[in-house]
Design a protein around this motif. Structure first.
Motif, PDB file in Angstrom:
ATOM      1  N   MET A  78      95.660   9.981 -67.232  1.00  0.00           N
ATOM      2  CA  MET A  78      96.466   8.981 -66.537  1.00  0.00           C
ATOM      3  C   MET A  78      97.865   8.942 -67.134  1.00  0.00           C
ATOM      4  O   MET A  78      98.040   9.035 -68.338  1.00  0.00           O
ATOM      5  CB  MET A  78      95.811   7.601 -66.674  1.00  0.00           C
ATOM      6  CG  MET A  78      94.477   7.480 -65.983  1.00  0.00           C
ATOM      7  SD  MET A  78      94.642   7.570 -64.179  1.00  0.00           S
ATOM      8  CE  MET A  78      95.556   6.073 -63.860  1.00  0.00           C
ATOM      9  N   GLU A  88     103.227   3.818 -64.265  1.00  0.00           N
ATOM     10  CA  GLU A  88     103.302   4.258 -62.871  1.00  0.00           C
ATOM     11  C   GLU A  88     104.743   4.368 -62.394  1.00  0.00           C
ATOM     12  O   GLU A  88     105.094   5.275 -61.641  1.00  0.00           O
ATOM     13  CB  GLU A  88     102.534   3.282 -61.976  1.00  0.00           C
ATOM     14  CG  GLU A  88     101.029   3.296 -62.207  1.00  0.00           C
ATOM     15  CD  GLU A  88     100.324   2.318 -61.284  1.00  0.00           C
ATOM     16  OE1 GLU A  88     101.004   1.699 -60.434  1.00  0.00           O
ATOM     17  OE2 GLU A  88      99.093   2.172 -61.410  1.00  0.00           O
ATOM     18  N   ARG A  89     105.591   3.423 -62.835  1.00  0.00           N
ATOM     19  CA  ARG A  89     106.978   3.382 -62.368  1.00  0.00           C
ATOM     20  C   ARG A  89     107.890   3.056 -63.551  1.00  0.00           C
ATOM     21  O   ARG A  89     107.671   2.079 -64.274  1.00  0.00           O
ATOM     22  CB  ARG A  89     107.148   2.306 -61.279  1.00  0.00           C
ATOM     23  CG  ARG A  89     106.216   2.487 -60.086  1.00  0.00           C
ATOM     24  CD  ARG A  89     106.177   1.231 -59.210  1.00  0.00           C
ATOM     25  NE  ARG A  89     107.438   1.054 -58.481  1.00  0.00           N
ATOM     26  CZ  ARG A  89     107.729   1.631 -57.324  1.00  0.00           C
ATOM     27  NH1 ARG A  89     106.847   2.450 -56.758  1.00  0.00           N
ATOM     28  NH2 ARG A  89     108.865   1.416 -56.717  1.00  0.00           N
ATOM     29  N   ILE A 144     105.011  10.102 -63.147  1.00  0.00           N
ATOM     30  CA  ILE A 144     105.562   8.749 -63.107  1.00  0.00           C
ATOM     31  C   ILE A 144     106.652   8.686 -62.040  1.00  0.00           C
ATOM     32  O   ILE A 144     107.506   9.575 -61.961  1.00  0.00           O
ATOM     33  CB  ILE A 144     106.153   8.364 -64.484  1.00  0.00           C
ATOM     34  CG1 ILE A 144     105.050   8.377 -65.552  1.00  0.00           C
ATOM     35  CG2 ILE A 144     106.829   6.997 -64.421  1.00  0.00           C
ATOM     36  CD1 ILE A 144     105.570   8.189 -66.965  1.00  0.00           C
ATOM     37  N   ARG A 145     106.655   7.637 -61.238  1.00  0.00           N
ATOM     38  CA  ARG A 145     107.675   7.456 -60.215  1.00  0.00           C
ATOM     39  C   ARG A 145     108.972   7.018 -60.894  1.00  0.00           C
ATOM     40  O   ARG A 145     109.004   6.007 -61.604  1.00  0.00           O
ATOM     41  CB  ARG A 145     107.221   6.428 -59.183  1.00  0.00           C
ATOM     42  CG  ARG A 145     108.117   6.362 -57.954  1.00  0.00           C
ATOM     43  CD  ARG A 145     107.463   5.549 -56.848  1.00  0.00           C
ATOM     44  NE  ARG A 145     108.313   5.487 -55.657  1.00  0.00           N
ATOM     45  CZ  ARG A 145     108.381   6.431 -54.727  1.00  0.00           C
ATOM     46  NH1 ARG A 145     107.647   7.532 -54.864  1.00  0.00           N
ATOM     47  NH2 ARG A 145     109.165   6.306 -53.676  1.00  0.00           N
TER      48      ARG A 145
END
Length: 683
Positions: A1, A5-6, A28-29
């Motif tokens: 993972m 995420e951002r 990762i965004r």
């Protein structure tokens, strides 16, 4: 993972592009932020999302804490990577991130506060047994107190702001009489750049080598170093070329200086990637002194990545997410050699003054062992609002010689047209005997002569003239009703032989070259196939003919070109206009006698100090005003004695070559008009 995420990247230019590249590789965004000036910048296009912060000035965009935090909250970013510069070492910003529930990808507030103050940092690490350079400085010290402390230390001295970094505001003083002016200048720059004019003075070490150590520390107590980088090639305390490892240190000193860097990091419970900087005497390479700790990623971090194989941005992100380091000290190995050159928007032949403009052509070098971190593309507009660094060219080799050779080839293959860059000087520097031998100290660049303008060879000009002639559209001077199409052809036909077409160039050194093209011309162009294969050029269009021109004159065409591994500019001039200029030049001494000497801004920037008032009388050489841009302050002095007439106010933005003041000559002074140039001077 992925760790997050951002992630929002609170920076711009090449560092934002580089961080976004790693974020995307981690799944990762990436969210970019931008000012109005950067709305279509490469870092904006590279990101998954982008948020506008505000107008072009950094204080109203990239340095606006509320705007950056607001952008992160609005986009759901879990963390913010500050890059370097701007908010990367801002303790209040790290605190604001925590208050907003956002992870700051950097050290804790304590480390930022202690190491962000050079005075406090020296005292702190000295207490931990790390050797420091002799010096003095406390918050609130007056100029007189600093001067008294400096007397006890002795010259040469270095005056430096306690806050900030990157060489901003540093002043070298070799004569005690120059200390008051150096303190005043350093305070101005520190106040403008950091909002804090606290200064310190410290011993200036002759023939120093600047060595820095990269450290990584996690939240579980692990601290490792990734070897050292040598950053001795500096101009005005700003690094120009960096390499890893240093050619100066032996294995024993490398181990000792690395241990000292880790001790400095542990003393403030450091978290993430940081750099501990040291001065090492060229005469005593086993003795080193702590200068400061940069609590962020460094510009020159790629050379460490190249020789260790470790992605420092990825490590920063994982550490910020609470994950432990994935390596122990004994697992760190240095393989090969890496050297980085910073490509700045600057004009070497004009004293390295910052340059602005639009990138009209851009080509990155390729090849084995070559890496480019860039923040520009075709159409990028380079302004005076931000740091002048455009890109970094990094070369890696099995040994130092191979890395240097690859760097030179890569610089030769780097094409940036439309904006002046330091590439010609970088290539000269890479070839310098002291650089090749690994013996250069921090004063080498200051000892080198001022770079000369790049002047193209005759072969290159022949090819350029031929291409310009072929590219020029055919005009129809007699109209469609002419008796014969022969009148519309540019054949150069005449009785007795063809007449070649002639192209007049004016080079940057002022030399005028006339090149014949077409029938009847020499075969110089035909013999220049190799030059033509290396030539790349763009037509920047017409520019004003210059002082003394009339509306009836044709404007010059400005050509930006690249050949033989170097960029150059030439102006294409109408032959009749050039004849008129030559005649006018012969009359110049008489015209100069009636002219009012003017001081012109050597670069686009901000007026930071007025040393005189309008109407004051000055002597030749007296300071009149100071202009600052892109981490540089230039002092303009009076070219002759007389009365000052100011054309600007303090804090005003000025364009390059704008008249900022003029000196009305003192009629009582004995000043021959041909003995002084009416142009500005800088110190």
């Amino acid at each position: 993972m992925p760790p997050f995420e951002r992630v929002l990247v609170a920076n711009r230019g090449e560092i934002a592009v580089r961080i976004i590249r790693t974020l995307r590789s981690l799944g990762i965004r990436a969210i970019a932020v931008h000012s109005d000036a950067d709305a279509d910048a490469p870092h904006v296009r590279a990101a998954d999302e982008a948020v506008r912060l505000g107008p072009a000035p950094a204080a109203q965009s990239y340095l606006d804490l509320d705007a950056v935090i607001g952008a992160a909250l609005a986009t759901g970013a879990q963390a913010i990577h500050p890059g370097y510069g701007f908010l990367s070492e801002h303790a209040a910003f790290a605190r604001a991130c925590a208050d907003a529930g956002i992870v700051f990808i950097g050290p804790g507030v304590r480390a930022l506060e202690v190491m962000g103050d050079k005075i406090a940092a020296k005292a702190h690490v000295a207490a931990s047994g790390v050797p420091v350079v002799p010096g003095a400085g406390e918050p609130g010290m007056t100029d007189d107190e600093l001067i008294a402390a400096a007397a006890a230390i002795g010259v040469p001295l270095l005056v430096k702001p306690s806050a900030g970094g990157g060489g901003k505001g540093m002043q070298a003083v070799r004569d005690a009489a120059d200390l008051p002016a150096a303190i005043a200048s350093a305070r101005r720059l520190a106040r403008a750049a950091f909002g804090d004019d606290t200064l310190l003075v410290e011993r200036f070490i002759d023939e120093p080598r600047h060595i820095e150590v990269q450290v990584l520390a996690d939240a579980h107590g692990a601290v490792v170093h990734l070897g050292e980088r040598e950053c001795s090639l500096q101009r005005r305390h700003q690094k120009v070329i960096e390499e890893a490892p240093s050619p100066l240190l032996d294995a024993a000193t490398r181990e000792r200086i690395g241990r000292a860097a880790c001790d400095a990091a542990r003393s403030v419970d450091y978290l993430g990637a940081g750099t501990v900087e040291f001065l090492v005497s060229a005469h005593e390479p086993d003795t080193f002194f702590f200068i400061e700790m940069n609590t962020r990623l460094q510009v020159e971090h790629p050379v460490t990545e190249q020789v260790t194989g470790i992605d420092l941005v990825a490590e920063q992100v994982r550490i910020a997410a609470g994950r432990p380091l994935g390596l122990a000290q004994q697992e760190v190995a240095l393989t090969g050699h890496a050297i980085e050159a910073r490509v700045y928007a600057e004009s070497p032949a004009r004293g390295f003054l910052p340059a602005t403009g639009t990138v009209l052509a851009y080509q990155e070098p390729r090849g084995e062992g070559v890496r480019v971190d860039s923040g520009i593309g075709v159409g990028s507009v380079v302004t005076a609002d931000y740091d002048p660094m455009l890109a970094k060219v990094i070369a890696t080799g099995a040994d130092r010689d191979e890395a240097l050779d690859r760097l030179d080839r890569a610089l030769a293959d780097t094409v940036i047209l439309g904006v002046d860059t330091g590439i010609p000087f970088l290539r000269t520097l890479v070839a310098d005997p002291a650089v090749r031998a690994g013996t250069a100290d921090t004063g080498l660049i200051d000892r080198l002569p001022t770079p000369e303008p790049v002047v193209p060879s005759e072969a290159v000009l022949a090819v350029l003239a031929a291409e310009l002639a072929a590219d020029d559209p055919v005009e129809d001077p007699v109209g469609p009703g002419a008796a014969s199409g022969l009148w519309r052809e540019r054949s150069g036909f005449r009785i007795g032989g063809a007449r070649p077409r002639r192209v007049v160039f004016v080079c940057d050194d002022g030399d005028v070259r006339e090149v014949a093209v077409g029938q009847g011309a020499s075969d110089a162009a035909g013999a220049s196939d190799a030059a033509g294969a290396r030539l790349r050029w763009v037509d920047a269009g017409c520019e004003a003919s210059g002082a003394g021109s009339t509306g009836s004159e044709a404007s010059d065409r400005l050509i930006h070109a690249h050949a033989d591994g170097l960029p150059f500019d030439v102006r294409v001039v109408d032959r009749l206009v050039q004849v008129g200029r030559d005649l006018a030049a012969r009359r110049a001494p008489a015209a100069a006698a009636a002219a009012e000497p003017e001081l012109r801004s050597p670069m686009p920037g901000t007026v930071t100090a007025l040393f005189v008032a309008d109407g004051d009388r000055v002597a030749a050489g007296d300071p009149v005003l100071a202009i600052e841009a892109m981490k540089m302050e230039h002092r303009l002095t009076a070219p002759l004695a007389g009365t000052v007439r100011l054309a600007v106010t303090n804090g005003e933005q000025v364009a390059r070559d704008r008249s900022v003041a003029r000196i009305e000559p003192d009629p009582a002074a004995d000043q021959a008009p041909d003995e002084r140039s009416p142009e500005w001077t800088t110190t």
